[in-house]
Design an enzyme around this catalytic site. Structure first.
Site, PDB file in Angstrom:
ATOM      1  N   GLU A 281      44.377  37.909  49.708  1.00  0.00           N
ATOM      2  CA  GLU A 281      45.619  38.155  50.462  1.00  0.00           C
ATOM      3  C   GLU A 281      46.634  38.928  49.601  1.00  0.00           C
ATOM      4  O   GLU A 281      47.177  39.955  50.023  1.00  0.00           O
ATOM      5  CB  GLU A 281      46.169  36.783  50.845  1.00  0.00           C
TER       6      GLU A 281
ATOM      7  N   CYS B 147      36.540  31.823  40.811  1.00  0.00           N
ATOM      8  CA  CYS B 147      36.348  32.798  41.893  1.00  0.00           C
ATOM      9  C   CYS B 147      34.867  32.987  42.208  1.00  0.00           C
ATOM     10  O   CYS B 147      34.503  33.293  43.334  1.00  0.00           O
ATOM     11  CB  CYS B 147      37.011  34.119  41.538  1.00  0.00           C
TER      12      CYS B 147
ATOM     13  N   GLY C 206      43.474  37.351  41.534  1.00  0.00           N
ATOM     14  CA  GLY C 206      44.079  36.311  42.360  1.00  0.00           C
ATOM     15  C   GLY C 206      43.486  36.339  43.754  1.00  0.00           C
ATOM     16  O   GLY C 206      42.324  36.725  43.950  1.00  0.00           O
TER      17      GLY C 206
ATOM     18  N   GLU D  86      37.344  30.725  51.020  1.00  0.00           N
ATOM     19  CA  GLU D  86      37.355  30.242  49.643  1.00  0.00           C
ATOM     20  C   GLU D  86      38.211  28.975  49.565  1.00  0.00           C
ATOM     21  O   GLU D  86      39.396  29.005  49.873  1.00  0.00           O
ATOM     22  CB  GLU D  86      37.928  31.315  48.716  1.00  0.00           C
TER      23      GLU D  86
ATOM     24  N   GLU E 161      40.492  41.783  41.103  1.00  0.00           N
ATOM     25  CA  GLU E 161      39.417  40.780  41.018  1.00  0.00           C
ATOM     26  C   GLU E 161      39.870  39.629  41.900  1.00  0.00           C
ATOM     27  O   GLU E 161      40.821  38.931  41.572  1.00  0.00           O
ATOM     28  CB  GLU E 161      39.228  40.377  39.552  1.00  0.00           C
TER      29      GLU E 161
ATOM     30  N   LYS F  36      52.121  39.551  33.605  1.00  0.00           N
ATOM     31  CA  LYS F  36      52.814  38.523  34.398  1.00  0.00           C
ATOM     32  C   LYS F  36      51.856  37.359  34.593  1.00  0.00           C
ATOM     33  O   LYS F  36      50.980  37.400  35.443  1.00  0.00           O
ATOM     34  CB  LYS F  36      53.224  39.122  35.754  1.00  0.00           C
TER      35      LYS F  36
HETATM   36  P1  NAI Z   1      47.937  34.262  44.229  1.00  0.00           P
HETATM   37  O1  NAI Z   1      47.070  35.425  44.516  1.00  0.00           O
HETATM   38  O2  NAI Z   1      49.160  34.065  45.045  1.00  0.00           O
HETATM   39  O3  NAI Z   1      48.410  34.296  42.680  1.00  0.00           O
HETATM   40  C1  NAI Z   1      47.784  35.004  41.649  1.00  0.00           C
HETATM   41  C2  NAI Z   1      48.829  35.772  40.837  1.00  0.00           C
HETATM   42  O4  NAI Z   1      49.470  36.715  41.700  1.00  0.00           O
HETATM   43  C3  NAI Z   1      49.956  34.899  40.268  1.00  0.00           C
HETATM   44  O5  NAI Z   1      50.349  35.423  39.011  1.00  0.00           O
HETATM   45  C4  NAI Z   1      51.069  35.098  41.275  1.00  0.00           C
HETATM   46  O6  NAI Z   1      52.362  34.896  40.715  1.00  0.00           O
HETATM   47  C5  NAI Z   1      50.886  36.552  41.648  1.00  0.00           C
HETATM   48  N1  NAI Z   1      51.436  36.936  42.946  1.00  0.00           N
HETATM   49  C6  NAI Z   1      51.575  36.174  44.067  1.00  0.00           C
HETATM   50  N2  NAI Z   1      52.149  36.879  45.055  1.00  0.00           N
HETATM   51  C7  NAI Z   1      52.368  38.126  44.571  1.00  0.00           C
HETATM   52  C8  NAI Z   1      52.908  39.317  45.107  1.00  0.00           C
HETATM   53  N3  NAI Z   1      53.371  39.357  46.361  1.00  0.00           N
HETATM   54  N4  NAI Z   1      52.965  40.422  44.330  1.00  0.00           N
HETATM   55  C9  NAI Z   1      52.497  40.397  43.073  1.00  0.00           C
HETATM   56  N5  NAI Z   1      51.988  39.301  42.498  1.00  0.00           N
HETATM   57  C10 NAI Z   1      51.910  38.168  43.239  1.00  0.00           C
HETATM   58  O7  NAI Z   1      47.029  32.962  44.296  1.00  0.00           O
HETATM   59  P2  NAI Z   1      47.494  31.451  44.530  1.00  0.00           P
HETATM   60  O8  NAI Z   1      48.503  31.388  45.613  1.00  0.00           O
HETATM   61  O9  NAI Z   1      47.837  30.867  43.232  1.00  0.00           O
HETATM   62  O10 NAI Z   1      46.133  30.806  45.027  1.00  0.00           O
HETATM   63  C11 NAI Z   1      45.729  30.980  46.387  1.00  0.00           C
HETATM   64  C12 NAI Z   1      44.253  31.186  46.490  1.00  0.00           C
HETATM   65  O11 NAI Z   1      43.907  32.395  45.841  1.00  0.00           O
HETATM   66  C13 NAI Z   1      43.382  30.144  45.809  1.00  0.00           C
HETATM   67  O12 NAI Z   1      43.182  29.029  46.609  1.00  0.00           O
HETATM   68  C14 NAI Z   1      42.120  30.922  45.609  1.00  0.00           C
HETATM   69  O13 NAI Z   1      41.390  30.947  46.804  1.00  0.00           O
HETATM   70  C15 NAI Z   1      42.600  32.334  45.319  1.00  0.00           C
HETATM   71  N6  NAI Z   1      42.635  32.610  43.884  1.00  0.00           N
HETATM   72  C16 NAI Z   1      41.642  33.375  43.338  1.00  0.00           C
HETATM   73  C17 NAI Z   1      41.604  33.588  41.979  1.00  0.00           C
HETATM   74  C18 NAI Z   1      40.535  34.401  41.341  1.00  0.00           C
HETATM   75  O14 NAI Z   1      40.186  34.128  40.213  1.00  0.00           O
HETATM   76  N7  NAI Z   1      40.028  35.429  41.963  1.00  0.00           N
HETATM   77  C19 NAI Z   1      42.575  32.998  41.077  1.00  0.00           C
HETATM   78  C20 NAI Z   1      43.632  32.259  41.749  1.00  0.00           C
HETATM   79  C21 NAI Z   1      43.616  32.077  43.105  1.00  0.00           C
END
Ligand code: NAI
Ligand code: MG
Length: 502
Positions: A256, A309, A253, A406, A275, A200
């Site tokens: 949270e 990250c 991601g 972050e 991660e 996904k």
């Molecule tokens: P997110 O964690 O919401 O999104 C990452 C992935 O998770 C996307 O594919 C999204 O569609 C999916 N996702 C979102 N909610 C979900 C759920 N309830 N169940 C399953 N999958 C779900 O991150 P977002 O909102 O894009 O970014 C928010 C913050 O997260 C950023 O500002 C950053 O701090 C952090 N982040 C960290 C990353 C890393 O590489 N560790 C990458 C992206 C964001």
């Protein structure tokens, strides 16, 4: 303080036909619309324009994709072929990525915003290398033979061994900061171990994963082994994470959502690797090569617009060189060319989305309101697209949100320290533990701090060095498990013990 703007934004004409064709879901080797018929808009972050429509998968599409992955795992040719055959398919994906490097890099620039040269040299090259590295492991997954003691069966003889078996159907949920590379980090080890997959991609950046799906098919990977469902997190992502017929979920991601993934896994106790976020300390001692450290500190935070990250977002500088280092990093920040990733002079592109742009601007305002001072940048750029100035904050204190949370943008908090004891307390004063940087000419000091810091990766006199062979992952709330290296294979394997009475 001015930020120079690079503005030439010419979408390569080769991309136009790819963008115009429907962007569908890959399920059981076929490209199909979402069952609901819905699509969502894909944006160009440099202009805020809609550039494509992608199929909006939801729970019904996830069900179909999981069923395809299950059939391919249980009965398909994938589970019956030799590791050597599997290896050749995986290697071929690496070859095809390399053969399509320009187009894939263009897609990353268009969809994510990052400079084309960076996308090609880093994202695309590392993705190809990951498939090749993991192709090599496919033929080297072995159990052990184990001598037994069995105290309650004196005189008996046993022959015992372990089998390493693929875990099964895996759900993989990836973010938007390195869209193609995150897909490679996930698919590589899953394919090497013989698993089947439902991927996904992030809703902000579905395009390169869709192109990768075409290349996976072209490489000859059998139908149903790699399924790709684009869509939103709350619907498609959540359905995948909670699916009872998924044996393992791998997520990258936010912390949270990582916690939501753990909750969603409780139904069938699927295995989980995560991660997540970071707030990594980058430490410059007064005996460092200052010029190298200054350039390294800038790169540690401004690379990929700070949407990394492991970004070095807490910069700790020994007090005697504090002013000099802050001035140096600020000078780099102020002179960076910010603009379209298609302009060859661009050093930093836009943030990925309006949401991320607003989040980063919110942190900037919170930091400045709380008393931090911008030595460089400090605001958004006054133009269309999601551009923020590379920013260096001084006078930030440990309780400020810009130091604790972050930001995931080009914003570094520069803070002084006097001595090692004080530094170690600060460096580990975080709920995260993903990475750390250390700049010094004293190797003993560097290794001592490397040991003391609670982080999954420590870079000494360098930063953001990634390699398919080097494990990456987090302590504390930065995650569970490691990606890359042979450590990543364990995430996708079960150990079966077999014991024979001789
Ligand atoms: P997110 O964690 O919401 O999104 C990452 C992935 O998770 C996307 O594919 C999204 O569609 C999916 N996702 C979102 N909610 C979900 C759920 N309830 N169940 C399953 N999958 C779900 O991150 P977002 O909102 O894009 O970014 C928010 C913050 O997260 C950023 O500002 C950053 O701090 C952090 N982040 C960290 C990353 C890393 O590489 N560790 C990458 C992206 C964001
Ligand atoms: Mg989110």
């Amino acid at each position: 303080m001015s930020t120079s703007i690079a503005s030439e934004h010419t979408v390569p004409s080769e991309l136009k036909s790819f963008l115009a064709s429907p962007k569908q879901l890959l399920i059981n080797g076929k490209w199909v619309n979402a069952k609901s018929g819905k699509t969502f808009d894909v944006f160009d972050p440099a202009t805020d324009d809609v550039i494509a429509q992608a199929a909006e998968g939801n729970g019904a599409d996830i069900d179909a994709a999981v069923a395809a992955a299950r059939a391919a795992f249980d009965g398909g040719p994938w589970s019956k072929m030799t590791a050597s055959q599997r290896s050749r398919f995986i290697w071929k994906i690496g070859d095809l990525i390399e053969a399509n490097a320009d187009q894939l890099a263009q897609l990353e620039t268009l969809d994510n915003g990052k400079p084309f040269a960076v996308a090609k040299a880093a994202d695309v090259a590392l993705a190809a290398d990951m498939f090749r590295y993991m192709a090599g492991w496919a033929t080297k997954i072995e159990g052990n033979t184990i001598p037994l003691n069995v105290p309650y069966a004196p005189g008996s003889e046993f022959h015992a061994y372990t089998l390493k078996e693929p875990i099964g159907v895996v759900g993989q949920i990836i973010p938007w900061n390195f869209p193609l590379l995150m897909a490679a980090w996930k698919l590589g080890p899953a394919l090497a171990t013989g698993c089947t997959i439902v991927l996904k991609p992030a809703e902000q950046t579905p395009l390169s994963a869709i192109r990768l799906g075409e290349l996976v098919t072209e490489a000859g990977i059998p139908d149903g082994v790699v399924n790709i469902v684009t869509g939103f997190g709350e619907t498609a992502g959540a359905a995948l994470a909670s699916h009872d017929d998924v044996d393992k979920v791998a997520f990258t991601g936010s912390t949270e959502v990582g916690k939501l993934i753990i909750g969603a896994a409780t139904g069938n106790l699927k295995k989980v690797t995560l991660e997540l976020g970071g707030k990594s300390p980058n430490v410059i001692y007064d005996d460092a090569d200052i010029d190298t450290a200054v350039a390294g500190a800038a790169d540690a935070i401004f690379f990929n617009q700070g949407q990394v990250c492991s970004a070095g977002s807490r910069l700790y500088i020994q007090s005697g060189i504090y002013d000099e280092v802050v001035a140096g990093v600020s000078e780099i920040a102020s002179n960076m060319k910010v603009g379209s990733g298609f302009d060859p002079s661009t050093q930093m592109g836009p943030l990925v989305s309006r949401e991320q742009f607003e989040r980063v601007n919110g942190y900037l305002r919170a930091g400045l309101d709380a008393g931090a001072e911008a030595a460089a940048g400090g605001a958004a750029l006054d133009r269309s697209g999601y551009f923020v100035q590379p920013t260096v904050l001084k006078n930030a204190t440990p309780e400020m949100s810009v130091v604790r949370e972050e930001i995931f943008g080009p914003v570094v908090a520069a803070m002084p320290f006097e001595n090692d004891n004080e530094l170690k307390t600060h460096a580990n004063d975080s709920t995260y533990g993903l990475a750390a940087g250390i700049w010094t000419r004293d190797i003993s000091k560097a290794h001592r701090l490397a040991k003391a810091v609670k982080a999954g990766t420590v870079w000494i006199n360098c930063y953001s060095i990634f390699d398919a062979a080097l494990p990456f992952g987090g302590y504390k709330q930065s995650g569970w498990g490691r990606e890359m290296g042979h450590a990543a294979l364990e995430n996708y394997l079960q150990t079966k013990s077999v014991c024979v009475n001789l």
